[in-house]
Design an enzyme around this catalytic site. Structure first.
Site, PDB file in Angstrom:
ATOM      1  N   ASP A 172     -21.749  23.702 -25.868  1.00  0.00           N
ATOM      2  CA  ASP A 172     -21.414  23.278 -27.237  1.00  0.00           C
ATOM      3  C   ASP A 172     -20.661  24.388 -27.957  1.00  0.00           C
ATOM      4  OD1 ASP A 172     -22.759  20.767 -29.079  1.00  0.00           O
ATOM      5  OD2 ASP A 172     -21.658  22.366 -30.111  1.00  0.00           O
ATOM      6  N   ASP A 193     -14.898  25.723 -25.359  1.00  0.00           N
ATOM      7  CA  ASP A 193     -14.230  24.553 -25.941  1.00  0.00           C
ATOM      8  C   ASP A 193     -13.803  23.640 -24.784  1.00  0.00           C
ATOM      9  OD1 ASP A 193     -12.370  22.775 -26.972  1.00  0.00           O
ATOM     10  OD2 ASP A 193     -11.347  24.268 -28.202  1.00  0.00           O
ATOM     11  N   TYR A 215      -8.842   8.506 -32.409  1.00  0.00           N
ATOM     12  CA  TYR A 215     -10.167   8.352 -31.792  1.00  0.00           C
ATOM     13  C   TYR A 215     -10.203   7.122 -30.882  1.00  0.00           C
ATOM     14  CZ  TYR A 215     -15.332   8.109 -31.770  1.00  0.00           C
ATOM     15  OH  TYR A 215     -16.652   8.065 -31.412  1.00  0.00           O
ATOM     16  N   LYS A 274     -10.860   7.288 -26.918  1.00  0.00           N
ATOM     17  CA  LYS A 274     -12.027   6.632 -26.310  1.00  0.00           C
ATOM     18  C   LYS A 274     -11.598   5.533 -25.339  1.00  0.00           C
ATOM     19  CE  LYS A 274     -15.495   8.899 -28.146  1.00  0.00           C
ATOM     20  NZ  LYS A 274     -16.178   9.907 -27.298  1.00  0.00           N
ATOM     21  N   THR A 285     -25.989  10.113 -36.365  1.00  0.00           N
ATOM     22  CA  THR A 285     -25.706  11.540 -36.195  1.00  0.00           C
ATOM     23  C   THR A 285     -24.742  11.963 -37.304  1.00  0.00           C
ATOM     24  OG1 THR A 285     -23.725  11.168 -34.881  1.00  0.00           O
ATOM     25  CG2 THR A 285     -25.813  11.241 -33.666  1.00  0.00           C
TER      26      THR A 285
END
Ligand SMILES: NC(=O)c1ccc[n+]([C@@H]2O[C@H](COP(=O)([O-])OP(=O)(O)OC[C@H]3O[C@@H](n4cnc5c(N)ncnc54)[C@H](O)[C@@H]3O)[C@@H](O)[C@H]2O)c1
Length: 315
Positions: free
Chosen positions: A38, A73, A164, A168, A198
């Site tokens: 992370d 990263d 996005y 995806k 989240t």
């Protein structure tokens, strides 16, 4: 605690928070050792912080497995290689790869900057490919592997997130392709679209505003709306469905390959694989060039039966 993944070693990206953290812990609960990857940045991907990876690694160790944090990263090809290498050097081999790291930079296409497009594609799509690329070298040699990628229901079309949605959607196609390339080597590759509360799904007020506008404009399907609403429910914690990812990583799922699932506290679903559902056909040997005259007649009458434009022009 179970033993289904005892002796298995995993790399989980985005494991410092949210869905990735829950998946790392679910794997550890079944005995897997975990490289907890992370970068620790903000929801839009800026900055870095070692504490999320450190914290999840400590939680995994408390479950009795070995865990190593990695602060790289995923969009860097060399950092991704180092994540896989860390797993092999620390634990002996890499059996499981879960690509879950993600960021958001929402904006309508006519306002989106090149950097907003590039960064979201770099983290989600290139980051997923980077990790798969390096893991597949080792998994092919050892004739074993479980790859689980993270997509989103946004892949089927959304508003305010072309970067996005495209990333995806790319992850879904990447998953289908890797499944077919790597299946013969004992490696499975599947994807899931989570529904979880989240910071990505809930923390940004602009998303909530956008949702309201999308509902008013009729731009999203009932199922997508249900999914978005589920992510905002109190108690929609990723811990509820994380065992499903541990199941996909287990020996029991050896024959599950090239599937795309949706997973939430209340639902585990499977998406259909895209297929041609209706066609205009004619004999190849006598076929002439399609004419626009005939297409004007045939397309609405025979091809697009029951079709509805998802976003017709408005005043
Ligand atoms: N929460 C939902 O309902 C939902 C819905 C659909 C898809 N997703 C996907 O689930 C995944 C996890 O998101 P979340 O909801 O848990 O959000 P989150 O922000 O809680 O977790 C994402 C984690 O990824 C890490 N990360 C971001 N960029 C990184 C990079 N370049 N390298 C390494 N780590 C990086 C972040 O530091 C963070 O800890 C994302 O891919 C997201 O697109 C979530």
């Amino acid at each position: 605690m179970g033993e289904r993944l005892r002796g298995r070693n995993a790399v989980v990206t985005g494991a410092g928070r949210g869905v990735g953290r829950a998946v790392a812990l679910a794997l550890a609960e079944e005995g897997a050792n975990v490289v907890v990857c992370d970068l620790g940045g903000t929801a839009d991907g800026s900055g870095a912080d070692a504490s999320p990876a450190d914290s999840t690694a400590e939680e995994c160790r408390r479950l009795g497995v070995r865990a190593v944090p990695h602060y790289g990263d995923v969009s860097s090809f060399t950092a991704a290689e180092d994540m896989v290498r860390t797993c092999i050097d620390s634990f002996g081999r890499i059996d499981i790869l879960c690509n879950i790291a993600g960021i958001l930079r929402p904006r309508m296409i006519f306002n989106m900057s090149e950097d907003e497009w590039d960064r979201v594609l770099a983290v989600h799509l290139k980051g997923t490919w980077n990790l798969c690329r390096h893991a597949c070298v080792a998994m092919r040699q050892q004739r074993y592997g479980r790859i689980i990628n993270c997509t989103s229901e946004a892949y089927a079309g959304t508003v305010g997130h072309t970067n996005y949605a495209a990333a995806k959607g790319g992850i879904v196609s990447l998953t289908y392709a890797i499944a077919r390339e790597m299946g013969r080597y004992g490696v499975t590759c599947n994807a899931f679209a989570p529904r979880a509360r989240t910071r990505l799904s809930w923390g940004d007020d602009s998303l909530t505003d956008g949702l309201q506008k999308r509902i008013e404009a009729g731009l999203i399907t009932e199922e997508r709306l249900k999914g978005m609403e589920e992510t905002r429910k109190e108690g929609a914690d990723p811990e509820y469905f994380a065992p499903f990812i541990a199941y996909l990583a287990s020996d029991a799922a050896a024959d599950i390959n090239g599937c795309v699932f949706v997973a939430s506290r209340s639902t585990i679903g499977i998406w259909n694989h895209p297929e041609i559902v209706r066609k205009l056909t004619r004999d190849w040997d006598i076929a002439e060039r399609w004419s626009i005259d005939e297409l004007e007649r045939l397309v609405p009458q025979e091809l697009l039966v029951d079709y509805v434009n998802p976003a017709p022009p408005r005043d």
